[in-house]
Design an enzyme around this catalytic site. Structure first.
Site, short mmCIF file in Angstrom:
data_model
loop_
_atom_site.label_atom_id
_atom_site.label_comp_id
_atom_site.label_asym_id
_atom_site.label_seq_id
_atom_site.Cartn_x
_atom_site.Cartn_y
_atom_site.Cartn_z
CD GLU A 1 -3.23 -0.65 2.41
OE1 GLU A 1 -4.13 -1.23 2.00
OE2 GLU A 1 -2.42 -0.27 3.36
CB CYS A 2 0.77 4.33 0.03
SG CYS A 2 1.25 5.97 -0.29
N GLY A 3 3.46 3.60 0.28
CA GLY A 3 4.96 3.38 0.31
C GLY A 3 5.42 1.72 -0.07
CB THR B 1 -3.85 -0.13 -4.10
OG1 THR B 1 -3.77 0.01 -2.55
CG2 THR B 1 -4.32 -1.17 -4.55
#
Length: 459
Positions: free
Chosen positions: A346-348, A446
């Site tokens: 997720e993200c990072g 994502t």
């Protein structure tokens, strides 16, 4: 013979456990940067010093403030969100406070500010939680640059929404005793009590970073800082009066779907680069019977081979990109794991699964190469808001067709994303976003952080 404070507290805990209606209140403000977090931490630390059992909550999609709350209260802090959660989910999360003497929820942004269009049952505003729970609001007003006008602000907020009760105010950033006298004079003829003040103490402020506060785990002297805030609260706030304002929750216990863990044994990246994961997700996975085994990519640790899924949360990989790129054992172990088992970022974490990351200085660092994502922090671009995602393929423990509610908040600019899209994603207003996530083999990722499954929309 009058009951002792301890006896009263014991009765309150017993009543809460029997009725499943924990007593609470909400710390809110007219706008962001008013001092909500400082005041909330000061109250949590001061009440804990008094021997109170206090359950902390955070309204809205925030994963940094809850870590500070947990440190101050000595208990996990859970998010409450009217846009992302069903009413049943919020009711279930409130039960975490059933054994506490008091629940304190910190608001998000201004009291009535939310994420545009209505979500599960609200707009994501703090006021939604206050109205539904029946918890009174204590308004934190930054009085720098004003005096009697602070009372007018409080009156406006008290009258704006009849199902929200503003039960008192705390004045923040008071410059002097004369300043305090002038501000209090504005409240003299009105029924909103001033519960106390916090003077200007720049040394007690917590530094910010581009996604919010610098993480709790990065503060070497956090305990000392919290003790100092507790002392400020004891000196300036009527804690007894504040405790008496709390009211039992109006939420009824309701059946709510369990969280679906991504595996039975989950390897979870956890260090200063990967710490943005909602506490309610971890608690939900454990409640569903999953075992979570943390590992540190920054310490060059690989996912535990006995696990059947790996999860890389968000965080600040852009601040540690060089160390991550050089962590050969971590990278090799992650690639070997992904060859046979699901890995989600997720993200990072998503950026770390990608091909490369350009840091703020313009230096490109090779990442895991499990996805084709290339990201750039040298020319930053803000991406912020609620997200609704319909999965095209299985991911994060959920089958294709599942609808997830989440939140996106990052400054990375996407240079390329060469994989199959993971989901159709729209914002809170229903507009399609350019971000679709990625999938390749067993690997998915994502930019949005999953908050909950949108059961009312599931395909």
């Amino acid at each position: 013979m009058p009951a002792t404070t301890g006896a009263i507290a014991a009765r309150r805990r017993t009543a809460a456990a029997v009725t499943n209606h924990p007593r609470g209140l909400i710390i809110a403000a007219p706008s962001t940067s008013s001092g909500k977090t400082t005041v909330t931490l000061a109250l949590l630390a001061a009440l804990r010093r008094r021997g109170r059992v206090v359950q902390p909550y955070k309204c809205g999609p925030d994963y940094i403030d809850p870590a500070f709350h947990a440190a101050a209260a000595g208990r996990p802090c859970y998010n409450l969100d009217s846009w992302a959660f069903s009413r049943g989910r919020v009711a279930a999360l409130l039960q975490a406070g059933s054994d506490a003497e008091l629940c304190i929820a910190e608001g998000v942004m201004g009291l009535f500010d939310g994420g545009s269009d209505a979500g599960a049952w609200g707009h994501g505003a703090t006021a939604d939680i206050a109205a539904a729970a029946g918890w009174p609001v204590v308004l934190v007003i930054d009085v720098a640059g004003q005096s009697q006008s602070a009372a007018a602000v409080a009156l406006g907020f008290a009258r704006y929404r009849p199902d929200v009760t503003v039960a008192g105010v705390i004045l923040n950033n008071v410059a002097s005793s004369r300043h305090e006298t002038l501000v209090r004079a504005g409240f003299a003829a009105h029924p909103i009590p001033v519960l106390g003040t916090l003077a200007r103490h720049a040394s007690q402020s917590i530094k910010n970073r581009h996604l919010g506060l610098v993480q709790a785990r990065e503060h070497a002297q956090l305990t000392e800082r919290l003790e100092a805030l507790a002392t400020l609260a004891e000196q300036g706030i009527d804690l007894t009066a504040l405790e008496e304002l709390a009211q039992p929750s109006q939420f009824d216990t309701a059946a709510t779907p369990t969280f679906t863990p991504p595996g039975q044994r989950i390897a979870l990246a956890s260090d200063d680069a990967f710490s943005f994961i909602y506490p309610h997700l971890l608690a939900g996975w454990r409640s569903a019977g999953a075992e979570i085994l943390p590992f540190s990519p920054l310490a060059d640790e690989a996912p535990e081979d006995s696990c059947d899924a790996a999860w890389l949360p968000g965080g600040y990989p852009e601040l540690h990109a060089g160390r991550l790129a050089a962590a050969s054992r971590f990278m090799a172990g992650l690639r070997a794991f992904a060859a046979t088992r699901p890995v989600h970022g997720e993200c990072g974490g998503y950026m770390t699964l990608g091909a490369g990351l350009i840091d703020a200085d313009g230096t490109r660092h090779a990442m895991a190469g499990l996805l084709g994502l290339e990201t750039d922090f040298a020319q930053r671009k803000l991406h912020l808001g609620y997200r609704i995602a319909t999965l095209h393929a299985p991911a994060a423990g959920h089958p294709a067709g599942t609808v997830l509610r989440g939140h996106e908040y990052h400054y990375a600019r996407v240079l390329s994303a060469a994989d199959e899209p993971l989901a159709s994603i729209c914002d809170a207003a229903g507009g399609t976003t350019a971000e679709t996530g990625s999938r390749r083999g067993h690997v998915t990722g994502t930019f949005f952080h999953m908050i909950d499954r949108a059961t009312e929309l599931a395909a």
